[in-house]
Design a protein around this motif. Structure first.
Motif, PDB file in Angstrom:
ATOM      1  N   SER A 189      -4.556   1.659  -2.473  1.00  0.00           N
ATOM      2  CA  SER A 189      -4.769   0.610  -3.487  1.00  0.00           C
ATOM      3  C   SER A 189      -5.944  -0.302  -3.158  1.00  0.00           C
ATOM      4  N   ARG A 190      -6.294  -0.424  -1.885  1.00  0.00           N
ATOM      5  CA  ARG A 190      -7.460  -1.204  -1.442  1.00  0.00           C
ATOM      6  C   ARG A 190      -7.510  -2.590  -2.095  1.00  0.00           C
ATOM      7  N   GLN A 191      -6.462  -3.344  -1.891  1.00  0.00           N
ATOM      8  CA  GLN A 191      -6.358  -4.695  -2.444  1.00  0.00           C
ATOM      9  C   GLN A 191      -7.332  -5.648  -1.744  1.00  0.00           C
ATOM     10  N   GLN A 208      -6.075 -10.593  -4.057  1.00  0.00           N
ATOM     11  CA  GLN A 208      -5.031  -9.832  -4.735  1.00  0.00           C
ATOM     12  C   GLN A 208      -3.755  -9.793  -3.910  1.00  0.00           C
ATOM     13  N   LEU A 258       5.033   1.913  -1.543  1.00  0.00           N
ATOM     14  CA  LEU A 258       3.723   1.819  -2.190  1.00  0.00           C
ATOM     15  C   LEU A 258       2.630   2.265  -1.226  1.00  0.00           C
ATOM     16  N   ASN A 259       1.588   2.861  -1.758  1.00  0.00           N
ATOM     17  CA  ASN A 259       0.473   3.344  -0.952  1.00  0.00           C
ATOM     18  C   ASN A 259      -0.578   2.236  -0.857  1.00  0.00           C
ATOM     19  N   TRP A 260      -0.422   1.376   0.135  1.00  0.00           N
ATOM     20  CA  TRP A 260      -1.305   0.212   0.278  1.00  0.00           C
ATOM     21  C   TRP A 260      -2.720   0.613   0.644  1.00  0.00           C
TER      22      TRP A 260
END
Length: 160
Positions: free
Chosen positions: A61-63, A67, A56-58
């Motif tokens: 995604s800028r969680q 989150q 996954l491209n963390w």
């Protein structure tokens, strides 16, 4: 000017008149320490998520912190080491601090962290009374838990 401070904030506006409120009495050291603990815990959450879900491209995604914690709702080594509720509480305190800079963290505010430490220590060690020390120990124990998992996963992924 020996002491750093912040500009006053708007207390209220009534009939076109602004009342200003000085922001005195802020304990910058405690505030900074708490925020640093929060950032360190977030670092370990990031590293855990990256190693657990490497495809996954963390970055993209800028969680938010909340989150990330929500994604870890099933992360539980055991009942003793279930730190997620205390981490959620830590984030709620951080949110409170961001809206109320003069908020002073007390031992009572750290109850979920104290309860976590009590379970982890299994009556073999005393949980401290001072908020800064509680934060220090909670942050350390939480990061150690994630560090162990991250290290084991890294070794397993490398075939060692």
């Amino acid at each position: 000017m020996n002491e750093l401070g912040l500009p006053p904030r708007v207390a209220e506006i009534v009939d076109g008149s602004v009342t200003w409120e000085r922001m005195d009495g802020i304990n910058y050291e405690s505030l900074g320490y708490f925020l640093s603990c929060h950032l360190v815990v977030e670092h370990y959450l990031d590293e855990y998520l990256k190693i657990e879900y490497p495809r996954l491209n963390w970055k993209a995604s800028r969680q938010t912190f909340g989150q990330k914690v929500s994604l870890l709702s099933d992360f539980k080594v055991s009942d003793t080491y279930d730190c997620i509720p205390a981490i959620k509480h830590m984030n709620s305190l951080r949110n409170r601090l961001s809206h109320q800079l003069d908020f002073v963290i007390t031992k009572n505010d750290l109850l979920p962290m104290i309860q976590y430490l009590e379970k982890v220590y299994e009556k073999k060690q005393e949980v401290p009374d001072e908020p800064k020390e509680i934060l220090s120990r909670f942050t350390t124990m939480t990061c150690v838990l994630f560090a162990g998992y991250i290290s084991a996963k890294a070794q397993a992924n490398s075939g060692k």
